[in-house]
Design a protein around this motif. Sequence first.
Motif, PDB file in Angstrom:
ATOM      1  N   MET A  74     -31.671   6.070  30.166  1.00  0.00           N
ATOM      2  CA  MET A  74     -31.549   4.680  29.810  1.00  0.00           C
ATOM      3  C   MET A  74     -30.813   3.887  30.898  1.00  0.00           C
ATOM      4  SD  MET A  74     -29.713   3.181  26.437  1.00  0.00           S
ATOM      5  CE  MET A  74     -30.617   1.921  25.607  1.00  0.00           C
ATOM      6  N   TYR A  75     -29.789   4.488  31.506  1.00  0.00           N
ATOM      7  CA  TYR A  75     -29.000   3.802  32.526  1.00  0.00           C
ATOM      8  C   TYR A  75     -29.166   4.430  33.902  1.00  0.00           C
ATOM      9  CZ  TYR A  75     -26.731   1.530  28.585  1.00  0.00           C
ATOM     10  OH  TYR A  75     -26.475   0.790  27.459  1.00  0.00           O
ATOM     11  N   GLN A  76     -30.267   5.124  34.134  1.00  0.00           N
ATOM     12  CA  GLN A  76     -30.458   5.841  35.387  1.00  0.00           C
ATOM     13  C   GLN A  76     -30.371   4.926  36.602  1.00  0.00           C
ATOM     14  OE1 GLN A  76     -32.336   6.253  32.696  1.00  0.00           O
ATOM     15  NE2 GLN A  76     -32.402   8.417  32.233  1.00  0.00           N
ATOM     16  N   ARG A  77     -30.806   3.708  36.501  1.00  0.00           N
ATOM     17  CA  ARG A  77     -30.830   2.803  37.653  1.00  0.00           C
ATOM     18  C   ARG A  77     -29.596   1.908  37.740  1.00  0.00           C
ATOM     19  NH1 ARG A  77     -37.190   1.188  37.465  1.00  0.00           N
ATOM     20  NH2 ARG A  77     -37.931   3.309  37.820  1.00  0.00           N
ATOM     21  N   SER A  78     -28.615   2.149  36.892  1.00  0.00           N
ATOM     22  CA  SER A  78     -27.443   1.285  36.838  1.00  0.00           C
ATOM     23  C   SER A  78     -26.397   1.612  37.896  1.00  0.00           C
ATOM     24  CB  SER A  78     -26.786   1.397  35.461  1.00  0.00           C
ATOM     25  OG  SER A  78     -26.245   2.692  35.298  1.00  0.00           O
ATOM     26  N   LYS A 111     -21.796  -0.616  29.093  1.00  0.00           N
ATOM     27  CA  LYS A 111     -22.226  -1.983  29.424  1.00  0.00           C
ATOM     28  C   LYS A 111     -21.127  -2.733  30.178  1.00  0.00           C
ATOM     29  CE  LYS A 111     -25.672  -2.430  25.837  1.00  0.00           C
ATOM     30  NZ  LYS A 111     -26.097  -3.063  24.603  1.00  0.00           N
ATOM     31  N   GLU A 112     -19.888  -2.462  29.841  1.00  0.00           N
ATOM     32  CA  GLU A 112     -18.769  -3.108  30.525  1.00  0.00           C
ATOM     33  C   GLU A 112     -18.665  -2.651  31.975  1.00  0.00           C
ATOM     34  OE1 GLU A 112     -15.580  -5.532  31.297  1.00  0.00           O
ATOM     35  OE2 GLU A 112     -16.856  -5.588  29.528  1.00  0.00           O
ATOM     36  N   ILE A 113     -18.861  -1.355  32.214  1.00  0.00           N
ATOM     37  CA  ILE A 113     -18.673  -0.867  33.584  1.00  0.00           C
ATOM     38  C   ILE A 113     -19.851  -1.161  34.512  1.00  0.00           C
ATOM     39  CG2 ILE A 113     -17.061   0.943  32.896  1.00  0.00           C
ATOM     40  CD1 ILE A 113     -19.290   2.984  33.317  1.00  0.00           C
ATOM     41  N   ILE A 114     -21.013  -1.506  33.942  1.00  0.00           N
ATOM     42  CA  ILE A 114     -22.147  -1.823  34.831  1.00  0.00           C
ATOM     43  C   ILE A 114     -22.270  -3.307  35.120  1.00  0.00           C
ATOM     44  CG2 ILE A 114     -23.436   0.260  34.253  1.00  0.00           C
ATOM     45  CD1 ILE A 114     -25.233  -1.456  32.460  1.00  0.00           C
ATOM     46  N   LYS A 115     -21.348  -4.094  34.588  1.00  0.00           N
ATOM     47  CA  LYS A 115     -21.365  -5.518  34.911  1.00  0.00           C
ATOM     48  C   LYS A 115     -21.207  -5.686  36.418  1.00  0.00           C
ATOM     49  CE  LYS A 115     -19.343  -7.533  30.768  1.00  0.00           C
ATOM     50  NZ  LYS A 115     -18.161  -8.263  30.256  1.00  0.00           N
ATOM     51  N   PRO A 116     -21.957  -6.636  36.989  1.00  0.00           N
ATOM     52  CA  PRO A 116     -21.815  -6.887  38.433  1.00  0.00           C
ATOM     53  C   PRO A 116     -20.451  -7.411  38.811  1.00  0.00           C
ATOM     54  CG  PRO A 116     -23.642  -8.192  37.489  1.00  0.00           C
ATOM     55  CD  PRO A 116     -22.962  -7.459  36.373  1.00  0.00           C
TER      56      PRO A 116
END
Length: 87
Positions: free
Chosen positions: A1-5, A82-87
Motif C-alpha cells: 500500500m505504501y511501497q512508493r512512499s 500518514k503523518e511520516i509520509i507528509k512532504p
Amino acid sequence: MYQRSGIKLVSISFNEDEGAKPQDEINKRGHDFITAVKGELVAKKYGVRGTPTTFFINRQGKAVYKSTSSNVNNPKLELAVKEIIKP
C-alpha cells in the motif's frame, strides 16, 4: 500500500539468546526489511523496555509516534504512517 512512499523499515534486535538469528526469523515471516543486532545501546537511548516497540520517525528525523502493541490492525498505526509520509 505504501511501497512508493519512501518508507523504510529497520528492525533492531537486543538481548538476543546465544545463537539467535533475528534476521532469519524476519525473513521466514515473509518480510524483507533489515535487522540490526546487538542493539542494546539503541534500546537504552530510546527507553525501550520490551518488544515489540515501534517508532514512527518522520522525514525530519523526529519520532512522531511510539507503539508497544503487536496489533497490526490498530488504526493509530496507519495514522502514524500518514503523518511520516507528509512532504
